[in-house]
Every structure is written in structure tokens, then in C-alpha cells.
Design a protein around this motif. Sequence first.
Motif, short mmCIF file in Angstrom:
data_model
loop_
_atom_site.label_atom_id
_atom_site.label_comp_id
_atom_site.label_asym_id
_atom_site.label_seq_id
_atom_site.Cartn_x
_atom_site.Cartn_y
_atom_site.Cartn_z
N GLU A 73 -10.99 3.81 5.84
CA GLU A 73 -10.68 4.50 7.18
C GLU A 73 -11.11 3.67 8.37
OE1 GLU A 73 -12.49 8.45 7.32
OE2 GLU A 73 -11.06 9.21 5.65
N ALA A 74 -12.05 2.71 8.15
CA ALA A 74 -12.43 1.75 9.36
C ALA A 74 -11.45 0.76 9.38
CB ALA A 74 -13.62 1.44 9.15
N GLY A 75 -10.51 0.40 8.23
CA GLY A 75 -9.85 -0.83 8.28
C GLY A 75 -10.28 -2.08 7.80
N LYS A 76 -11.72 -1.84 7.27
CA LYS A 76 -12.47 -3.22 6.81
C LYS A 76 -11.91 -3.64 5.47
CE LYS A 76 -16.51 -1.71 9.42
NZ LYS A 76 -18.11 -1.34 9.62
N THR A 77 -11.56 -2.51 4.56
CA THR A 77 -11.15 -3.12 3.41
C THR A 77 -9.74 -2.16 3.10
OG1 THR A 77 -12.73 -1.42 2.47
CG2 THR A 77 -13.40 -3.49 2.46
N GLU A 78 -8.96 -2.61 2.00
CA GLU A 78 -7.98 -1.90 1.72
C GLU A 78 -8.07 -1.46 -0.01
OE1 GLU A 78 -5.08 -0.92 3.21
OE2 GLU A 78 -6.15 -1.41 5.05
N PRO A 79 -7.71 -0.40 -0.24
CA PRO A 79 -7.63 0.11 -1.67
C PRO A 79 -6.83 -0.81 -2.81
CG PRO A 79 -6.38 1.68 -0.49
CD PRO A 79 -6.92 0.76 0.36
N ARG A 80 -7.23 -0.82 -3.85
CA ARG A 80 -6.44 -1.67 -5.01
C ARG A 80 -6.20 -0.91 -6.07
NH1 ARG A 80 -10.09 -7.29 -5.27
NH2 ARG A 80 -10.04 -7.86 -3.22
N PRO A 81 -5.12 -1.30 -6.99
CA PRO A 81 -4.86 -0.41 -8.00
C PRO A 81 -6.01 -0.27 -8.85
CG PRO A 81 -3.23 -2.20 -7.39
CD PRO A 81 -4.42 -2.33 -6.43
N PRO A 82 -6.15 0.90 -9.54
CA PRO A 82 -5.32 2.02 -9.63
C PRO A 82 -5.65 3.02 -8.54
CG PRO A 82 -7.17 2.50 -11.41
CD PRO A 82 -7.11 1.06 -10.72
N GLU A 83 -6.69 2.87 -7.59
CA GLU A 83 -6.96 3.83 -6.59
C GLU A 83 -6.06 3.90 -5.51
OE1 GLU A 83 -8.99 1.42 -7.75
OE2 GLU A 83 -10.60 2.70 -8.81
N ARG A 84 -5.55 2.73 -5.36
CA ARG A 84 -4.44 2.64 -4.20
C ARG A 84 -3.36 3.75 -4.41
NH1 ARG A 84 -3.44 -1.21 -0.27
NH2 ARG A 84 -1.29 -1.01 0.61
N ASP A 85 -2.76 3.97 -5.54
CA ASP A 85 -1.72 4.58 -5.72
C ASP A 85 -1.99 6.08 -5.35
OD1 ASP A 85 0.72 5.82 -6.50
OD2 ASP A 85 0.55 5.61 -8.61
N ALA A 86 -3.36 6.51 -6.14
CA ALA A 86 -3.67 7.75 -5.96
C ALA A 86 -3.97 8.07 -4.46
CB ALA A 86 -4.92 7.98 -6.86
N TYR A 87 -4.76 7.21 -3.65
CA TYR A 87 -5.08 7.47 -2.26
C TYR A 87 -3.67 7.68 -1.62
CZ TYR A 87 -7.57 6.87 2.20
OH TYR A 87 -8.08 6.88 3.38
N ALA A 88 -2.63 6.63 -1.96
CA ALA A 88 -1.69 7.03 -0.90
C ALA A 88 -0.94 8.15 -1.18
CB ALA A 88 -0.41 5.69 -1.47
N ARG A 89 -0.87 8.79 -2.66
CA ARG A 89 -0.20 9.91 -2.80
C ARG A 89 -0.75 10.99 -2.10
NH1 ARG A 89 2.70 12.58 -6.96
NH2 ARG A 89 1.81 14.34 -7.57
N LEU A 90 -2.41 10.98 -1.93
CA LEU A 90 -3.11 12.09 -1.41
C LEU A 90 -2.78 11.91 0.35
CD1 LEU A 90 -5.40 14.08 -0.91
CD2 LEU A 90 -7.09 11.76 -0.48
N LEU A 91 -2.56 10.88 0.94
CA LEU A 91 -2.23 10.78 2.19
C LEU A 91 -0.78 11.26 2.58
CD1 LEU A 91 -3.76 7.17 3.05
CD2 LEU A 91 -4.90 9.60 3.62
N ASP A 92 0.27 10.93 1.55
CA ASP A 92 1.40 11.16 1.78
C ASP A 92 1.61 12.79 1.82
OD1 ASP A 92 2.50 8.80 1.76
OD2 ASP A 92 3.12 8.85 -0.32
N LYS A 93 0.87 13.42 0.54
CA LYS A 93 0.61 14.99 0.73
C LYS A 93 0.20 15.67 2.21
CE LYS A 93 2.81 15.47 -3.34
NZ LYS A 93 3.91 16.11 -3.46
#
Length: 266
Positions: free
Chosen positions: A53-73
Amino acid sequence: MSELFDAVDALLASRATLPPPAERKRLRAAHGLTIDEVAGALKVRRATVSGWEAGKTEPRPPERDAYARLLDKLAELYPVTPAPAAETAPALDAPVPATFTAVPAPAQGQPLPTEPASDGGEVSAPLEPQVPASDLARPPASATKSTSTSRRPGAKKAAPAGTPVGEGDPRFENGPLAVVDADADGQVVAYCVGGLVLDVPAKSLASLVEWTLAEAKLGQPKLSGPGRAADPLLVLTQAALERYGLPTELSAQERDAGRIPEAHKV
């Protein structure tokens, strides 16, 4: 064949589009989710979600797909509201129509011109002011009324409700402190902030304390949310000390201790 599909899904998940860090935080807060709840659902640490959320790091697979799905919903539930269009401000350099027609009051000792000369040297009709000069010079009626609200010294009554001394709190409308004094006849009064004088009906020290806490409406509201209201402060003159049986002088030891002796009758 399923392995190939899984590999393709993994490639897509590694490039899943995520909103900006500020939008990630907004979507989570809009749904009432805490960082701990998101971290628990994605099986990561709390500091990891904070870094996303602070933009310091970016999620990596497999958490990135799940995080993107959460944000899309969440984006479907809480879309960004477009800002209203700014209203067009009026032009500051627009010409101002000349609508002032009143004639100002003449200066002291100068007559008001009533027959101005025209361009051709002829005298025109008398000038008739639309507002009499006497009305322009006369002060408004409200300025002549007295607005004094001072009280006479020695008025033995409490201030009316709404007195600004107590910062608008009805519990402390008579201010934070009072000076208690007694006259030769034994009558006790309390001098408060702003010239207010209160009758003190207490006949003993115990009843004085009870009156102060229950009826005097003395004290000060708290200055901050986690604070507490201040206790009322009483200052007793020598006559008041004698009236309630308190010593008028303290020894050096009593002054250092800040209290009267334990064996005192009071």
C-alpha cells in the motif's frame, strides 16, 4: 494439458495489473478491512501488505494474482467518484456599472452646490440629492444603544446560563476558580472570574467542599479527548481561613509538606 494451462495462468498472474498504492489503501478502507485481515487472507505478513500500500514493494506470484482479484472486486463495489466540474468564476475585470447615485455629505463649512454650470456656460436645474446629507451623516440607531453588560461589584447572584467564562460548558459556567472571603458578620462570598460574586452557604469546611463540587459550577473543561476536566480551585483569604477553622499560618515543615498537621481538628 492442464499443466500447460497452469503455466499460462502463472504467467498471467505474474503480470496482473494492480491499481496505484494509494488506490489499494482506499479500496481496503472503503470495505472496512484491516491490514491484518488482508494479510491473513493472503497468508503474508502484515508488513508485506503495508509495503504494497505504501508502494515500497510489489506482490509476487502467487499472492499477486489473489491480491489483484481482491482489488478488482473492491473496485466494482467502490468505484472512484468523479470530481464535480469546477464552476466558472466570474471575470474579475468586467466593467462595474455605475449605480451609486447618493450625494455624500458636504464637508464642514462648505455649501452643497445646487446650480452646477453646464458645458455651455448656462446654469442647469438645481441638483437634488436622492439621499439627504443629514441622513448620511447621522450615525445608525444601533450605535447609540449601550451594550454594556458589566455587573456591579458585590452583586450576590450567579451568572446567567451561557456566560462565556466556562467555555460553553454548563458544568463550569462560573469559571475555573474562586476567592472565598468572609466579612465581620460571618457572611461568606466567593469572587469568581469576570466580577461574578456568589453567596457561599457553607457553614463548615466539609459543607464548603460539598458546595464547591455540587453547586458552585466551578472548574475547567478538559483540553483534549483523553484528558479529564480540571477540579475547581478555591483560594481562601485569612478571614475565610478563620471562619472555617483553618490555620492562617503554616510552619516551614507544614509548607514543605503542603498540608496541615494530621492532628489538626479540621
